[in-house]
Design a protein around this motif. Structure first.
Motif, mmCIF file in Angstrom:
data_model
loop_
_atom_site.group_PDB
_atom_site.id
_atom_site.type_symbol
_atom_site.label_atom_id
_atom_site.label_comp_id
_atom_site.label_asym_id
_atom_site.label_seq_id
_atom_site.Cartn_x
_atom_site.Cartn_y
_atom_site.Cartn_z
ATOM 1 N N ARG A 183 51.842 28.063 46.162
ATOM 2 C CA ARG A 183 51.549 26.691 45.772
ATOM 3 C C ARG A 183 50.056 26.405 45.727
ATOM 4 N NH1 ARG A 183 54.074 21.298 48.699
ATOM 5 N NH2 ARG A 183 53.220 19.754 47.253
ATOM 6 N N TYR A 184 49.307 26.997 46.630
ATOM 7 C CA TYR A 184 47.884 26.689 46.731
ATOM 8 C C TYR A 184 47.008 27.873 46.334
ATOM 9 C CZ TYR A 184 49.437 22.644 49.423
ATOM 10 O OH TYR A 184 50.051 21.496 49.824
ATOM 11 N N ASP A 185 47.162 28.991 47.024
ATOM 12 C CA ASP A 185 46.185 30.052 46.909
ATOM 13 C C ASP A 185 46.183 30.699 45.531
ATOM 14 O OD1 ASP A 185 45.304 29.676 49.506
ATOM 15 O OD2 ASP A 185 46.907 30.901 50.317
ATOM 16 N N LEU A 186 47.337 30.863 44.913
ATOM 17 C CA LEU A 186 47.368 31.466 43.591
ATOM 18 C C LEU A 186 46.658 30.595 42.568
ATOM 19 C CD1 LEU A 186 50.911 33.071 43.296
ATOM 20 C CD2 LEU A 186 48.715 34.186 43.610
ATOM 21 N N GLN A 187 46.608 29.291 42.810
ATOM 22 C CA GLN A 187 45.883 28.411 41.900
ATOM 23 C C GLN A 187 44.382 28.662 41.947
ATOM 24 O OE1 GLN A 187 47.008 24.429 42.901
ATOM 25 N NE2 GLN A 187 49.159 24.717 42.388
ATOM 26 N N ASN A 188 43.909 29.248 43.041
ATOM 27 C CA ASN A 188 42.480 29.509 43.182
ATOM 28 C C ASN A 188 42.095 30.910 42.748
ATOM 29 O OD1 ASN A 188 42.114 26.947 44.340
ATOM 30 N ND2 ASN A 188 42.634 27.702 46.372
ATOM 31 N N MET A 189 43.038 31.663 42.189
ATOM 32 C CA MET A 189 42.707 33.000 41.722
ATOM 33 C C MET A 189 41.673 32.962 40.601
ATOM 34 S SD MET A 189 44.176 35.631 43.222
ATOM 35 C CE MET A 189 44.391 36.877 41.958
ATOM 36 N N LYS A 190 41.613 31.860 39.859
ATOM 37 C CA LYS A 190 40.624 31.771 38.782
ATOM 38 C C LYS A 190 39.200 31.724 39.322
ATOM 39 C CE LYS A 190 41.251 26.752 38.658
ATOM 40 N NZ LYS A 190 41.649 25.587 37.823
ATOM 41 N N GLU A 191 39.049 31.409 40.610
ATOM 42 C CA GLU A 191 37.730 31.380 41.222
ATOM 43 C C GLU A 191 37.281 32.749 41.710
ATOM 44 O OE1 GLU A 191 37.935 28.569 44.361
ATOM 45 O OE2 GLU A 191 38.566 26.895 43.083
ATOM 46 N N ALA A 192 38.151 33.736 41.635
ATOM 47 C CA ALA A 192 37.811 35.066 42.139
ATOM 48 C C ALA A 192 36.758 35.712 41.248
ATOM 49 C CB ALA A 192 39.057 35.943 42.193
ATOM 50 N N PRO A 193 35.791 36.388 41.826
ATOM 51 C CA PRO A 193 34.805 37.121 41.008
ATOM 52 C C PRO A 193 35.486 38.207 40.189
ATOM 53 C CG PRO A 193 34.067 36.900 43.294
ATOM 54 C CD PRO A 193 35.502 36.475 43.269
ATOM 55 N N LYS A 194 35.019 38.400 38.992
ATOM 56 C CA LYS A 194 35.616 39.405 38.108
ATOM 57 C C LYS A 194 35.565 40.813 38.708
ATOM 58 C CE LYS A 194 36.903 36.888 34.581
ATOM 59 N NZ LYS A 194 36.634 35.557 35.145
ATOM 60 N N PRO A 195 34.463 41.231 39.345
ATOM 61 C CA PRO A 195 34.481 42.577 39.943
ATOM 62 C C PRO A 195 35.554 42.740 41.011
ATOM 63 C CG PRO A 195 32.226 41.782 39.739
ATOM 64 C CD PRO A 195 33.117 40.626 39.415
ATOM 65 N N ALA A 196 35.805 41.678 41.799
ATOM 66 C CA ALA A 196 36.830 41.770 42.839
ATOM 67 C C ALA A 196 38.216 41.953 42.217
ATOM 68 C CB ALA A 196 36.797 40.518 43.719
ATOM 69 N N LEU A 197 38.494 41.227 41.144
ATOM 70 C CA LEU A 197 39.787 41.375 40.475
ATOM 71 C C LEU A 197 39.926 42.760 39.841
ATOM 72 C CD1 LEU A 197 40.116 37.884 38.739
ATOM 73 C CD2 LEU A 197 41.303 38.679 40.778
ATOM 74 N N PHE A 198 38.881 43.202 39.159
ATOM 75 C CA PHE A 198 38.960 44.486 38.461
ATOM 76 C C PHE A 198 39.121 45.638 39.454
ATOM 77 C CE2 PHE A 198 36.897 48.281 36.741
ATOM 78 C CZ PHE A 198 37.616 48.449 35.569
ATOM 79 N N LEU A 199 38.282 45.654 40.486
ATOM 80 C CA LEU A 199 38.363 46.737 41.470
ATOM 81 C C LEU A 199 39.646 46.660 42.291
ATOM 82 C CD1 LEU A 199 34.649 46.773 42.699
ATOM 83 C CD2 LEU A 199 35.769 48.398 41.150
ATOM 84 N N GLY A 200 40.090 45.432 42.598
ATOM 85 C CA GLY A 200 41.315 45.279 43.371
ATOM 86 C C GLY A 200 42.532 45.793 42.634
ATOM 87 N N TYR A 201 42.681 45.379 41.372
ATOM 88 C CA TYR A 201 43.836 45.831 40.597
ATOM 89 C C TYR A 201 43.725 47.307 40.238
ATOM 90 C CZ TYR A 201 45.186 40.936 40.155
ATOM 91 O OH TYR A 201 45.568 39.644 40.420
ATOM 92 N N SER A 202 42.509 47.802 40.038
ATOM 93 C CA SER A 202 42.347 49.229 39.760
ATOM 94 C C SER A 202 42.741 50.064 40.971
ATOM 95 C CB SER A 202 40.895 49.533 39.367
ATOM 96 O OG SER A 202 40.535 48.843 38.189
ATOM 97 N N GLY A 203 42.543 49.515 42.162
ATOM 98 C CA GLY A 203 42.924 50.236 43.359
ATOM 99 C C GLY A 203 44.418 50.431 43.518
#
Length: 207
Positions: free
Chosen positions: A46-66
């Protein structure tokens, strides 16, 4: 005016004042106290997934690549319809290395001056626990099921620590950590299921 003429005016004045006081009191009774908003509860979807757009792009890219080493292992074995012990072992070793990485990141979070996580026995002690769990998991590498279960338990423990014991982490980071941990756990459990369903095939057959 005579006495009889003054009494009605006083009564009228008193009646007017009493009517005004009654009117004011009725207005006061109608006013309801302003209720404080309920406290924000931790609710990932309800809350935290709405803030995923605030995540830095490197964190998303490296996280999902992991997640690639986690997901590719069961997908490869399902495609070949074989259980490959070397691939399963590589997946568990990668999970153990991720556990050590998560513990080290908490150690680094507690060390900077002014950090909300003070470098005390609790925070630094909990930071080394994932590395110990990873080491224990590798000790049971002869039984990939036990080793994988230990890694799964370590990932769950590490996620619990990040979500509840370190509330100062950004909301987007908590959401990302939860997604990554869930995918990793499902991938490890999928490998254990494949081990019990498909026949075993080694890349290098023992002579």
């Amino acid at each position: 005016m005579d006495r009889y003429g003054q009494l009605p005016s006083r009564c009228a004045t008193g009646s007017l004042l009493s009517a005004q006081s009654f009117h004011c009191s009725s207005l006061r009774q109608k006013k309801r106290p302003v209720e404080a908003p309920p406290p924000r509860k931790l609710n990932l979807f309800r809350y935290d997934l709405q803030n995923m757009k605030e995540a830095p792009k490197p964190a998303l890219f490296l996280g999902y690549s992991g997640l690639i080493p986690f997901v590719s292992a069961p997908l490869l074995m399902c495609a070949m319809e074989l259980y490959l012990p070397e691939v399963a072992f590589a997946q568990v070793v990668y999970g153990a290395s991720i556990l050590s990485f998560l513990g080290g990141s908490r150690w680094g979070f507690a060390l900077p001056e002014g950090s909300p996580a003070t470098p005390d026995w609790l925070n630094l002690g909990n930071s080394v626990v994932p590395s110990i769990v990873a080491w224990i998991a590798l000790l049971f590498s002869h039984d990939i099921t036990q080793s994988g279960i230990i890694v799964v338990m370590g990932l769950g423990m590490s996620l619990h620590y990040d979500l509840h014991l370190l509330p100062t982490y950004p909301s987007w980071f908590k959401a990302l950590r939860t997604i990554l941990t869930m995918v990793a756990v499902v991938s490890l459990l999928g490998t254990m299921v494949i081990k019990s369903v498909y026949p075993e095939k080694r890349f290098l057959e023992d002579k």
